[in-house]
Scaffold this active site. Structure first.
Site, PDB file in Angstrom:
ATOM      1  N   GLU A 139      40.429 -42.970  48.816  1.00 15.38           N
ATOM      2  CA  GLU A 139      39.714 -44.209  48.687  1.00 15.38           C
ATOM      3  C   GLU A 139      40.704 -45.565  48.799  1.00 15.38           C
ATOM      4  O   GLU A 139      40.298 -46.532  49.573  1.00 15.38           O
ATOM      5  CB  GLU A 139      39.024 -44.546  47.541  1.00 15.38           C
ATOM      6  CG  GLU A 139      37.662 -43.704  47.417  1.00 15.38           C
ATOM      7  CD  GLU A 139      37.120 -43.011  46.064  1.00 15.38           C
ATOM      8  OE1 GLU A 139      37.313 -43.754  45.226  1.00 15.38           O
ATOM      9  OE2 GLU A 139      36.639 -42.009  45.991  1.00 15.38           O
ATOM     10  N   TYR A 160      37.576 -44.352  37.149  1.00 13.35           N
ATOM     11  CA  TYR A 160      37.783 -42.860  37.198  1.00 13.35           C
ATOM     12  C   TYR A 160      38.140 -42.546  35.653  1.00 13.35           C
ATOM     13  O   TYR A 160      37.625 -41.678  35.133  1.00 13.35           O
ATOM     14  CB  TYR A 160      38.886 -42.246  37.748  1.00 13.35           C
ATOM     15  CG  TYR A 160      38.142 -42.115  39.287  1.00 13.35           C
ATOM     16  CD1 TYR A 160      37.663 -41.168  39.745  1.00 13.35           C
ATOM     17  CD2 TYR A 160      38.364 -43.228  40.286  1.00 13.35           C
ATOM     18  CE1 TYR A 160      36.882 -41.137  41.056  1.00 13.35           C
ATOM     19  CE2 TYR A 160      38.015 -43.068  41.609  1.00 13.35           C
ATOM     20  CZ  TYR A 160      37.335 -41.817  41.946  1.00 13.35           C
ATOM     21  OH  TYR A 160      36.561 -41.776  43.172  1.00 13.35           O
TER      22      TYR A 160
END
Ligand SMILES: NC(=O)C1=CN([C@@H]2O[C@H](COP(=O)(O)OP(=O)(O)OC[C@H]3O[C@@H](n4cnc5c(N)ncnc54)[C@H](O)[C@@H]3O)[C@@H](O)[C@H]2O)C=CC1
Length: 403
Positions: A140, A98
């Protein structure tokens, strides 16, 4: 939750960012793949990149997430993110990726907005990014934990135990874990990612719905060959058709996907078209196995009987249900097929049970048509669920219809 100050800045700049979102996402992917070419080869679907559909899907997701944030600053629109998180988990996306995405996305925003990208504007959009990213990371992490998947442990080897031709274009693969350990549990409607090494060495990944019943020790999935037409030929479907046979090994993820049946005994309408029949077959398996008592209306549309993959499974499973009915339309029927079932799906003559939950899977125009017909018949939008194979273009701005 978005801070008061950032909410104002984001609200003020949303029109400008929204206007430029296509350019921003295009530049973002260009920057990302220049810095990390391995991501385009081995993680992203390079056909969707070439076609620009992944970029449109990302733009749609950012626009929908941000709009929801500024309209309801007190809540985080997690529901929007669940589909993306499931797809990410099936690809093995990790929290460490990310910050990399952040670097290239904020650089793209700054470059496209130019002078308008003041420090304050950049900080506000950073906040939006990390709200979205942290929500995804959290979902996730939970998905990985639920399946016992450790970081780096997304892929397992499976052995092809059977390969069956369904139609001229569709082949079914039955697979079991090569290490002899049990196949992971899954819910009907979920898919696995399959990773293959192509002739040029790229490792490309695609998702396929599982079609077997929930408790089976062998999993099945069906692959439609995508020949070159309006777009290029499907690289992975072609590879699986041409090179993968009984006894070969496949690299497969754990099952994911958020379009699953709830466990209540509600009336159901399961509408599929073409190769979209695959998750519906698994749902019918699950309903038959659990002895679902409420009505189940199975609707399917295909080009012709010869193109209709898994037809025998659909028919067999519907007759196993206490109150199952099947309705099929063919654009090019054979023999004395009824005229009212020729062409595309027309629900006008079909009884829709009260309190129905509808699940749609098929080409996007098919799902839009069925959704419109259901809304006209009084089905509530929240009772209509759909599965999209590939980038979710239902959320894109051109849609005009929304979800
Ligand atoms: N849920 C999803 O996202 C799915 C997406 N697809 C995508 O769709 C593509 C085509 O799938 P195929 O199996 O080849 O489907 P197809 O092109 O053979 O179409 C199957 C049926 O869908 C119906 N349909 C198509 N366009 C329609 C429209 N405008 N309005 C109403 N009904 C319509 C027709 O009855 C047609 O026979 C695939 O390449 C895949 O990418 C396919 C299945 C599921």
């Amino acid at each position: 939750m978005l801070s008061q100050k950032s909410a104002e800045t984001v609200r003020a700049t949303l029109p400008a960012v929204g206007e430029a979102i296509g350019t921003i996402t295009e530049l973002f992917y260009r920057k990302l793949f220049t810095a990390h070419p391995e991501l385009l080869r081995n993680m992203f679907n390079r056909a969707n990149q070439a076609a620009g559909t992944q970029r449109q899907a990302l733009a749609g997701a950012i626009a929908a997430f941000t709009t929801a944030l500024v309209e309801r600053p007190g809540t985080r629109p997690d529901a929007l993110l669940s589909r993306i998180a499931h797809k990410h988990a099936s690809l093995g996306v990790s929290a460490a990726q990310y910050p990399v995405v952040h670097r290239h996305l904020s650089a793209a925003i700054a470059e496209v907005l130019g002078d308008a990208a003041t420090e304050e504007v950049a900080a506000a959009w950073d906040e939006v990014y990390w709200l979205m990213a942290n929500a995804l990371i959290e979902i996730e992490r939970r998905l990985y934990a639920e399946r016992g998947v450790l970081v780096g442990g997304t892929w397992r080897q499976w052995e092809v135990v059977e390969r069956t031709r369904e139609t001229a274009d569709v082949v079914t693969f039955r697979i079991r874990p090569a290490d002899g350990r049990p196949a992971p549990a899954f819910k009907a409607g979920q898919y696995v990612s399959v990773q293959v090494e192509l002739a040029d060495g790229a490792r490309q990944i695609r998702q396929y719905s599982l079609t077997n019943g929930p408790g089976a020790t062998v999993h099945s999935f069906s692959v439609k060959r995508e020949d070159a037409g309006e777009g290029p030929a499907g690289e992975v479907s072609g590879h699986l058709h041409d090179h993968v046979h009984e006894g070969d090994e496949l690299t497969v993820s754990a099952p994911y996907g958020d379009v699953v049946l709830d466990t209540t005994d509600s009336p159901l309408l399961l509408a599929s078209a073409g190769i979209g029949c695959t998750p519906v077959v698994a749902m019918l398996e699950e309903l038959a196995a659990r002895g679902h008592q409420a009505p189940v209306v199975a609707v399917h549309a295909d080009r012709s009987p010869a193109d209709h993959a898994l037809r025998a499974d659909q028919e067999r499973l519907v007759t196993k249900l206490a109150r199952g009915t099947a309705h099929t339309w063919y654009e090019r029927p054979e023999g004395d097929w009824p005229a009212e079932r020729t062409g595309r799906v027309d629900l006008s003559g079909i009884e829709i049970p009260d309190g129905v939950q509808a699940y749609l899977c098929g080409p996007l125009p098919f799902m839009r048509s069925v959704r419109t017909q259901l809304l006209e018949r009084g089905v509530h939008p929240s009772a209509i669920h759909y599965e999209v194979f590939g980038p979710d273009l239902w959320l894109t701005r051109d849609d005009g219809e929304g979800h």
